[in-house]
Design a protein around this motif. Structure first.
Motif, mmCIF file in Angstrom:
data_model
loop_
_atom_site.group_PDB
_atom_site.id
_atom_site.type_symbol
_atom_site.label_atom_id
_atom_site.label_comp_id
_atom_site.label_asym_id
_atom_site.label_seq_id
_atom_site.Cartn_x
_atom_site.Cartn_y
_atom_site.Cartn_z
ATOM 1 N N PHE A 138 2.875 85.970 77.075
ATOM 2 C CA PHE A 138 4.001 86.407 76.250
ATOM 3 C C PHE A 138 3.825 85.937 74.809
ATOM 4 O O PHE A 138 4.000 86.715 73.860
ATOM 5 C CB PHE A 138 5.333 85.880 76.824
ATOM 6 N N PRO A 191 4.688 80.672 85.246
ATOM 7 C CA PRO A 191 5.845 79.887 85.690
ATOM 8 C C PRO A 191 5.490 79.035 86.913
ATOM 9 O O PRO A 191 4.732 79.475 87.778
ATOM 10 C CB PRO A 191 6.887 80.958 86.053
ATOM 11 N N PRO A 233 3.515 76.139 87.401
ATOM 12 C CA PRO A 233 2.056 76.060 87.547
ATOM 13 C C PRO A 233 1.650 75.282 88.804
ATOM 14 O O PRO A 233 2.322 74.341 89.211
ATOM 15 C CB PRO A 233 1.616 75.316 86.283
ATOM 16 N N GLY A 242 7.776 77.190 77.786
ATOM 17 C CA GLY A 242 8.817 76.482 78.518
ATOM 18 C C GLY A 242 8.230 75.295 79.271
ATOM 19 O O GLY A 242 7.067 74.918 79.066
ATOM 20 N N GLY A 243 9.034 74.740 80.170
ATOM 21 C CA GLY A 243 8.597 73.574 80.934
ATOM 22 C C GLY A 243 7.299 73.830 81.688
ATOM 23 O O GLY A 243 6.489 72.912 81.857
ATOM 24 N N THR A 288 9.873 76.201 74.071
ATOM 25 C CA THR A 288 10.455 77.502 73.703
ATOM 26 C C THR A 288 11.665 77.832 74.562
ATOM 27 O O THR A 288 12.216 78.928 74.443
ATOM 28 C CB THR A 288 9.409 78.618 73.859
ATOM 29 N N SER A 329 10.835 68.563 79.117
ATOM 30 C CA SER A 329 9.500 68.038 79.430
ATOM 31 C C SER A 329 8.809 67.481 78.184
ATOM 32 O O SER A 329 7.922 66.637 78.294
ATOM 33 C CB SER A 329 8.650 69.146 80.077
ATOM 34 N N GLY A 362 6.457 62.959 82.895
ATOM 35 C CA GLY A 362 5.865 63.596 84.072
ATOM 36 C C GLY A 362 5.527 65.053 83.883
ATOM 37 O O GLY A 362 6.041 65.743 83.000
ATOM 38 N N ALA A 363 4.633 65.528 84.748
ATOM 39 C CA ALA A 363 4.361 66.958 84.891
ATOM 40 C C ALA A 363 4.574 67.302 86.356
ATOM 41 O O ALA A 363 4.113 66.582 87.245
ATOM 42 C CB ALA A 363 2.922 67.272 84.495
ATOM 43 N N SER A 387 14.065 84.342 71.420
ATOM 44 C CA SER A 387 13.554 85.466 72.232
ATOM 45 C C SER A 387 13.749 85.252 73.734
ATOM 46 O O SER A 387 13.385 86.128 74.533
ATOM 47 C CB SER A 387 12.066 85.682 71.924
ATOM 48 N N PRO A 433 15.082 85.611 77.247
ATOM 49 C CA PRO A 433 16.024 86.543 77.874
ATOM 50 C C PRO A 433 17.205 85.777 78.491
ATOM 51 O O PRO A 433 17.087 84.567 78.766
ATOM 52 C CB PRO A 433 15.185 87.225 78.961
ATOM 53 N N VAL A 467 16.556 83.428 81.576
ATOM 54 C CA VAL A 467 15.829 82.191 81.258
ATOM 55 C C VAL A 467 16.759 81.241 80.491
ATOM 56 O O VAL A 467 16.797 80.037 80.744
ATOM 57 C CB VAL A 467 14.548 82.505 80.442
ATOM 58 N N HIS A 519 13.704 76.507 88.885
ATOM 59 C CA HIS A 519 14.122 75.104 88.843
ATOM 60 C C HIS A 519 15.592 74.977 88.414
ATOM 61 O O HIS A 519 16.376 74.275 89.048
ATOM 62 C CB HIS A 519 13.208 74.361 87.870
#
Ligand SMILES: NC(=O)c1ccc[n+]([C@@H]2O[C@H](COP(=O)([O-])OP(=O)(O)OC[C@H]3O[C@@H](n4cnc5c(N)ncnc54)[C@H](O)[C@@H]3O)[C@@H](O)[C@H]2O)c1
Length: 417
Positions: free
Chosen positions: A44, A74, A76, A105-106, A145, A151, A156-157, A189, A191, A194, A300
């Motif tokens: 995107f 999204p 990952p 994003g996260g 974004t 995050s 953490g991830a 931007s 939506p 989100v 999430h």
């Protein structure tokens, strides 16, 4: 001040906030000595925004080389991280990176955090799950974004392990971004879906960390540099302001996505919430939401939202003072304090509904026969379960899950808690 607090507060290295602030980044990175970077993002942002090209050109003019990885997705997975590590290292052909930038994003920020660990030696991410050992991750610059997961300010991830569909964490204070740059213009931007789900995630971070276990009671398991260590007066300052801002701006940014003032309000709400939960930690909302996500594979933010009112309901007695403060933020009259307390989860549930998210687990797609398994899986996330400030956590989880499934709050007259 709270005399018993044991503060261990870990913010990101630099926090830069402001509309258009992204334009400051190339000069800042140059000043800090960075010359060879990896920018982690998704299709995107490369295809539909000017931000990647604008950054690369401005950075190149200052002598900074940037390799772009646009394969972010999204939620990952560990597999995505390992495949990305191999592909990027092949492209770099021996060139050594000195920083990683996450734009997104996260999900993209978490993937980038993981790549900060795997890129230097090409090791698989599973080597770092639970404990990163003596690894020295590459410095991360996070450009969120969405508003948001926070995050950009946490240690953490979260990655999905495709072998058993559970979420796993790599976590260490060394993974906190060196720079968190929050430019609300990035979020315009987003939506509505989100915006709603990321926004309720931010609100959840604020309220859950505001009510979590005290820093003086938190079990640090002897860790000298814990990522999370319970709430303190310092984290609660951020949490209170994050709740106020989210209540003022979340619905407006959902219904009027182009309203830059609302986007700015939510950008602050999100990062303030992260400044709270990023040191205080979370508890049952996220613990149960992870199990709900395992069953439903829904986002999430939405899995947090559907559980949140019922966890609040379970905390009415033990967090009375704080709950009255939240009632005040909602504008609930305080002349009947008990009634005002019970009204808080009702108002939160109504907010969740107005954001287009199911308000009970049955409507969310969970079958009654799955409730015991869901409760056990949620209790299995011990770090979060231990932080719920109630004496019998297992019993509390059982009640919360049952009530969340039936859509039952204590304000709903005559119902057992
Ligand atoms: N590490 C942490 O501390 C932490 C905390 C909370 C959540 N998370 C993780 O974050 C993830 C969720 O992140 P999220 O809610 O930010 O969503 P996301 O990053 O998964 O993004 C969702 C979708 O929105 C798109 N998107 C993002 N920003 C956009 C924009 N400005 N304009 C248009 N489209 C945009 C993305 O491309 C993607 O398709 C989950 O994987 C969750 O586990 C991590």
């Amino acid at each position: 001040m709270r005399a018993d607090d044991l503060v261990h507060f870990c913010p990101p290295g630099r926090l830069i906030i402001g509309a258009g602030s992204r334009r400051q980044l190339p000069a800042l990175l140059h000043r800090l000595g960075h010359r060879d970077g990896l920018l982690v993002t998704d299709a995107f942002f490369v295809g539909r925004t000017p931000w990647v090209d604008e950054y690369i050109e401005a950075a190149r003019a200052l002598g900074i080389t940037t390799t772009v990885y646009a394969g972010g997705l999204p939620d990952p997975t560990t597999t995505l991280c390992d495949e990305a590590t191999t592909a990027i290292r092949r492209d770099l052909d021996g060139r050594v990176l000195d920083h990683v930038i996450a734009l997104g994003g996260g999900s993209n920020i978490d993937l980038a955090k993981a790549l900060c660990l795997t890129m230097p030696e090409g090791r698989p991410i599973r080597d770092f799950i639970g404990d990163i050992g003596w690894a020295r991750p590459l410095p991360l610059i996070a450009l969120p974004t969405t508003a948001g997961t926070g995050s950009e300010a946490t240690p953490g991830a979260i990655l999905l392990d495709p072998s058993n569909a559970t979420k796993v964490a790599v976590m260490d204070n060394a993974l906190r971004p060196r720079i968190a740059l929050i430019d609300p213009e990035y979020t315009v931007s987003c939506p509505p879906r989100v915006t709603a789900e990321a926004g309720i995630d931010a609100f959840t971070h604020a309220i859950e960390s505001y009510l979590t276990i005290d820093s003086s009671d938190y079990d640090r398991a002897g860790h000298a540099d814990p990522g999370y260590s319970g709430r303190s007066a310092l984290t609660m300052l951020f949490a209170r302001e994050a709740m106020r801002l989210a209540l003022a701006w979340l619905e407006r940014s959902y219904t009027h996505g182009g309203d830059i003032e609302a986007r700015g309000g939510m950008a602050y709400a999100s990062v303030y919430a992260a400044m709270s939960y990023g040191s205080a930690g979370l508890n049952a909302v996220h613990g149960i939401a992870y199990a709900v996500a395992g069953l439903t594979h829904k986002s999430h933010g939405s899995t947090n939202a559907v559980v949140l009112p019922y966890v609040l309901d379970a905390l009415l007695t033990v967090r009375r003072t704080e709950m009255l403060e939240i009632a005040r933020l909602f504008g609930i009259a305080l002349d009947d304090p008990d009634g005002a307390l019970r009204e808080v989860p009702v108002r939160v549930r109504a907010l969740v509904g107005r954001l287009g998210i199911a308000t009970d687990l049955r409507a969310f797609g969970i079958a009654e026969r799955d409730l015991d398994r869901l409760t056990e899986e949620a209790l299995g996330v011990v770090r979060l379960a231990k932080a719920l400030p109630l004496p019998d956590v297992a019993a509390a989880y059982r009640t919360i899950v049952r009530n969340a499934w039936a859509g039952r709050l204590s304000a709903d007259a005559g119902l057992e808690r």
